[in-house]
Structures are given as structure tokens and as C-alpha cells.
Scaffold this active site. Structure first.
Site, PDB file in Angstrom:
ATOM      1  N   ASN A 112       0.862  -1.186   0.000  1.00 12.33           N
ATOM      2  CA  ASN A 112       0.000   0.000   0.000  1.00 12.33           C
ATOM      3  C   ASN A 112       0.898   1.235   0.000  1.00 12.33           C
ATOM      4  O   ASN A 112       1.465   1.588   1.024  1.00 12.33           O
ATOM      5  CB  ASN A 112      -0.891  -0.057   1.251  1.00 12.33           C
ATOM      6  CG  ASN A 112      -1.712   1.200   1.443  1.00 12.33           C
ATOM      7  OD1 ASN A 112      -1.802   2.042   0.546  1.00 12.33           O
ATOM      8  ND2 ASN A 112      -2.322   1.327   2.613  1.00 12.33           N
ATOM      9  N   LYS A 146       0.128   4.298  -0.324  1.00 12.41           N
ATOM     10  CA  LYS A 146      -0.509   5.489   0.258  1.00 12.41           C
ATOM     11  C   LYS A 146      -0.253   6.714  -0.626  1.00 12.41           C
ATOM     12  O   LYS A 146      -0.170   6.579  -1.847  1.00 12.41           O
ATOM     13  CB  LYS A 146      -0.043   5.687   1.703  1.00 12.41           C
ATOM     14  CG  LYS A 146      -0.208   4.401   2.535  1.00 12.41           C
ATOM     15  CD  LYS A 146      -0.003   4.596   3.994  1.00 12.41           C
ATOM     16  CE  LYS A 146      -0.187   3.254   4.710  1.00 12.41           C
ATOM     17  NZ  LYS A 146      -0.074   3.349   6.139  1.00 12.41           N
ATOM     18  N   HIS A 155      -9.561   1.179   4.734  1.00 13.72           N
ATOM     19  CA  HIS A 155      -8.289   1.373   5.446  1.00 13.72           C
ATOM     20  C   HIS A 155      -8.525   2.332   6.616  1.00 13.72           C
ATOM     21  O   HIS A 155      -9.310   3.278   6.504  1.00 13.72           O
ATOM     22  CB  HIS A 155      -7.223   1.931   4.504  1.00 13.72           C
ATOM     23  CG  HIS A 155      -5.865   1.904   5.119  1.00 13.72           C
ATOM     24  ND1 HIS A 155      -5.459   2.848   6.021  1.00 13.72           N
ATOM     25  CD2 HIS A 155      -4.834   1.033   5.002  1.00 13.72           C
ATOM     26  CE1 HIS A 155      -4.228   2.554   6.438  1.00 13.72           C
ATOM     27  NE2 HIS A 155      -3.825   1.463   5.823  1.00 13.72           N
ATOM     28  N   GLU A 167      -6.906   4.712   7.700  1.00 11.99           N
ATOM     29  CA  GLU A 167      -6.665   6.130   7.390  1.00 11.99           C
ATOM     30  C   GLU A 167      -7.859   6.741   6.664  1.00 11.99           C
ATOM     31  O   GLU A 167      -8.166   7.923   6.850  1.00 11.99           O
ATOM     32  CB  GLU A 167      -5.357   6.258   6.576  1.00 11.99           C
ATOM     33  CG  GLU A 167      -4.149   5.994   7.472  1.00 11.99           C
ATOM     34  CD  GLU A 167      -2.918   5.452   6.776  1.00 11.99           C
ATOM     35  OE1 GLU A 167      -2.861   5.483   5.532  1.00 11.99           O
ATOM     36  OE2 GLU A 167      -2.012   4.989   7.497  1.00 11.99           O
ATOM     37  N   GLU A 187      -5.481  -4.869  10.526  1.00  9.85           N
ATOM     38  CA  GLU A 187      -4.453  -3.854  10.724  1.00  9.85           C
ATOM     39  C   GLU A 187      -4.747  -3.081  12.010  1.00  9.85           C
ATOM     40  O   GLU A 187      -5.539  -2.123  11.991  1.00  9.85           O
ATOM     41  CB  GLU A 187      -4.436  -2.873   9.549  1.00  9.85           C
ATOM     42  CG  GLU A 187      -4.085  -3.493   8.221  1.00  9.85           C
ATOM     43  CD  GLU A 187      -3.497  -2.458   7.273  1.00  9.85           C
ATOM     44  OE1 GLU A 187      -2.388  -2.680   6.786  1.00  9.85           O
ATOM     45  OE2 GLU A 187      -4.129  -1.415   7.053  1.00  9.85           O
ATOM     46  N   GLY A 237       2.538   2.202  10.875  1.00 11.76           N
ATOM     47  CA  GLY A 237       3.560   3.242  10.757  1.00 11.76           C
ATOM     48  C   GLY A 237       4.265   3.583  12.059  1.00 11.76           C
ATOM     49  O   GLY A 237       4.953   4.595  12.145  1.00 11.76           O
ATOM     50  N   SER A 279       3.274  -2.169  10.409  1.00 15.99           N
ATOM     51  CA  SER A 279       4.714  -2.263  10.696  1.00 15.99           C
ATOM     52  C   SER A 279       5.316  -3.617  10.334  1.00 15.99           C
ATOM     53  O   SER A 279       6.190  -4.116  11.043  1.00 15.99           O
ATOM     54  CB  SER A 279       4.992  -1.916  12.160  1.00 15.99           C
ATOM     55  OG  SER A 279       4.669  -0.555  12.406  1.00 15.99           O
TER      56      SER A 279
HETATM   57  P1  PGA Z   1       2.812   0.282   7.674  1.00 20.59           P
HETATM   58  O1  PGA Z   1       1.371   0.502   7.039  1.00 20.59           O
HETATM   59  O2  PGA Z   1       3.374  -1.005   7.090  1.00 20.59           O
HETATM   60  O3  PGA Z   1       3.605   1.475   7.256  1.00 20.59           O
HETATM   61  O4  PGA Z   1       2.646   0.174   9.138  1.00 20.59           O
HETATM   62  C1  PGA Z   1       0.487  -0.572   6.813  1.00 20.59           C
HETATM   63  C2  PGA Z   1      -0.803  -0.078   6.218  1.00 20.59           C
HETATM   64  O5  PGA Z   1      -1.289   0.991   6.622  1.00 20.59           O
HETATM   65  O6  PGA Z   1      -1.381  -0.733   5.334  1.00 20.59           O
END
Ligand code: PGA
Length: 265
Positions: A18, A20, A106, A108, A176, A182, A222
Site C-alpha cells: 500500500n 498510500k 483502510h 486512514e 491492521e 507506521g 509495521s
Molecule cells: P505500515 O502501514 O506497514 O507502514 O505500518 C500498513 C498499512 O497501513 O497498510
């Protein structure tokens, strides 16, 4: 109670990147080429790979690396097929240019755009209508986890976000934990397995034991080369949704290479 999950299905892992809101055109094309080159050189491989670039890069990346064995998808879609929805992109538009997958729900998007489970469900339904695989994201916040509500939250999100007609061919789930995205923090392997098993049991209850056994459930939050093999070898973890580490081809590939072979792979 779960009707019982069949233990027979061998699910082919999916490693999904992803991107983003990252990558200018030249960087994104270079990254997509590097991932496709790895897949091409590897030949037979235990996992499927997919990347989710921003909308601005999808057409160029599809033109240059489409058909290379790396699936390409969008990071979101609107529930409607077309119409007066400024700034949005429909599942049909993604399908039209050659995408095969789309991420919906997601955390976010849920946070930045106040998306509800009902909207996520409508987006997943739109994905199915357009012939795309919906990658539906679920995950608890730190506060919900601290309150001991992780499983309750996940079950509620699953109930509200999974459309009727979802099956192992048209849907992938991604667990997630919001607090792990992150941050460099992850649940323990035992905690991840516990949540994935609970999702699978709830899924079997809502659909059928066959779908519960066959649908892939990815872990995201992560995931890095250093922790990938510990996570990817868990019985109910069928791949990873990778954010930050997917922006570097070598890291992304190292995560993919940590995937174990399964019977059907
Ligand atoms: P990350 O993000 O691997 O940077 O923690 C995962 C995601 O949001 O899909």
C-alpha cells in the site's frame, strides 16, 4: 458460535504493498519495475504480489508492468458506478484501466474521511460489482485495545463491512491494528494469531465454513523484513498488507521472500 472452520484449504499468501500518498511518477515507475523484475526472476513463488499505487500512477504503471505477474489495485473506490462525486473514482473506472484489486476501509480512510462500516460495505459491494477483489481492512485503535475490546471491535467491523456475496475469490480481509500502522510496533505473534483466528471463526459464522476456511486474512501494521517470517508463518495469517516497507523494492521483496510455501501455492 463458529460452525467450525475447515482445516483443509491451502490459501496462497498475498503480499500487498500500500503505497498510500507517496511516489512521484518517475519514482513510482522505478519501484513498480523493480518489484516486477523480482517476480519475473523468481519464477515459481509461494505468494501472489500486489501493489496499490496512488490513483495518479495507476494507468502508467499498468501500461508498463501490467501482465508481469504483479497485481495492481486502487487504494479506495466510491460506491457508485459514476456520477456527481467530485474527486472520487469508481470501482468500474479502476477495472476499466486494468486494476484487479481495491483496498476499502483502510483505517486512514475511516479516520480522515469518517468512513463508516456501512460505507466500507458499499465500497466492497461496488468492487464486486465491477469484478475487482476487495481488500477489506479491519483494526482496533490503541484505546479500544487498552479497554480489552479488540475482538468485539473487529467482529463489529466485520459484520458491518462484509457485503453479502463475499467469498474467497472476490474478497481478502486485512487485520491492521491502528496503533501498529507506521509506528514500528506490532502485536505479538500469539496476539496476531488469536485475532486472525477470531476473524476466521466470525467469517465462517457469517458466510459458511468453506468460505471461513478459504478466505485470505492478511496482517498489516509495521511489517518489515525483520518481523515478516514470524508473522507470515502463523496458521491464520495469509500474507501481509505492507505500507512503509513497500516503498522500497528490496524491503518489499524481502518480506515476500519470507512467505512460507503452502500446499496449494
Ligand atoms: P505500515 O502501514 O506497514 O507502514 O505500518 C500498513 C498499512 O497501513 O497498510
Amino acid at each position: 458460535m463458529a460452525q467450525g472452520v475447515l482445516a483443509t484449504a491451502a490459501r496462497r499468501p498475498l503480499i500487498a504493498g500500500n503505497w498510500k500518498m507517496n511516489m512521484r511518477r518517475s519514482e513510482g515507475l522505478a519501484l513498480a519495475h523493480a518489484v516486477a523484475d523480482h517476480v519475473c526472476r523468481a519464477g515459481r513463488f509461494p505468494a501472489e504480489l500486489a501493489i496499490f499505487p496512488p490513483f495518479t500512477l495507476l494507468a502508467d504503471i499498468l501500461r508498463e508492468v501490467g501482465g508481469s505477474g504483479v497485481a495492481i489495485g486502487g487504494q479506495d473506490c466510491h460506491p457508485a458506478e459514476s456520477g456527481a462525486h467530485t474527486g472520487d473514482v469508481s470501482a468500474e473506472m479502476l477495472h476499466d484501466i486494468g486494476c484487479t484489486h481495491v483496498i476499502v476501509g483502510h483505517s486512514e480512510r475511516r479516520a480522515d474521511h469518517s468512513e463508516t462500516d456501512g460505507e466500507v460495505c458499499a465500497k466492497a459491494q461496488a468492487a464486486h460489482r465491477a469484478g475487482l477483489v476487495a481488500v477489506i481492512c479491519l483494526g482496533e485503535t490503541q484505546a479500544q485495545r487498552d479497554d480489552g475490546r479488540t475482538l468485539e471491535v473487529i467482529r463489529t467491523q466485520l459484520a458491518g463491512s462484509l457485503p453479502g456475496g463475499a467469498d474467497a475469490a472476490n474478497t481478502v480481509l486485512a487485520y491492521e491494528p491502528v496503533w501498529a500502522i507506521g509506528t514500528g510496533r506490532t502485536p505479538t505473534a500469539a496476539e496476531v494469531q488469536q485475532v486472525h483466528k477470531a476473524i476466521r471463526d466470525a467469517l465462517a459464522d457469517r458466510t459458511s465454513p468453506e468460505t471461513g476456511a478459504a478466505m485470505r486474512i492478511l496482517y498489516g501494521g509495521s511489517v518489515k523484513p525483520a518481523n515478516a517470517s514470524d508473522l507470515l508463518c502463523l496458521a491464520d495469517v495469509d500474507g501481509a498488507l505492507v505500507g512503509g516497507a513497500s516503498l522500497d523494492a528490496e524491503s518489499f521483496w524481502a518480506i515476500a521472500e519470507a512467505c512460507p510455501w503452502r500446499d496449494a501455492a
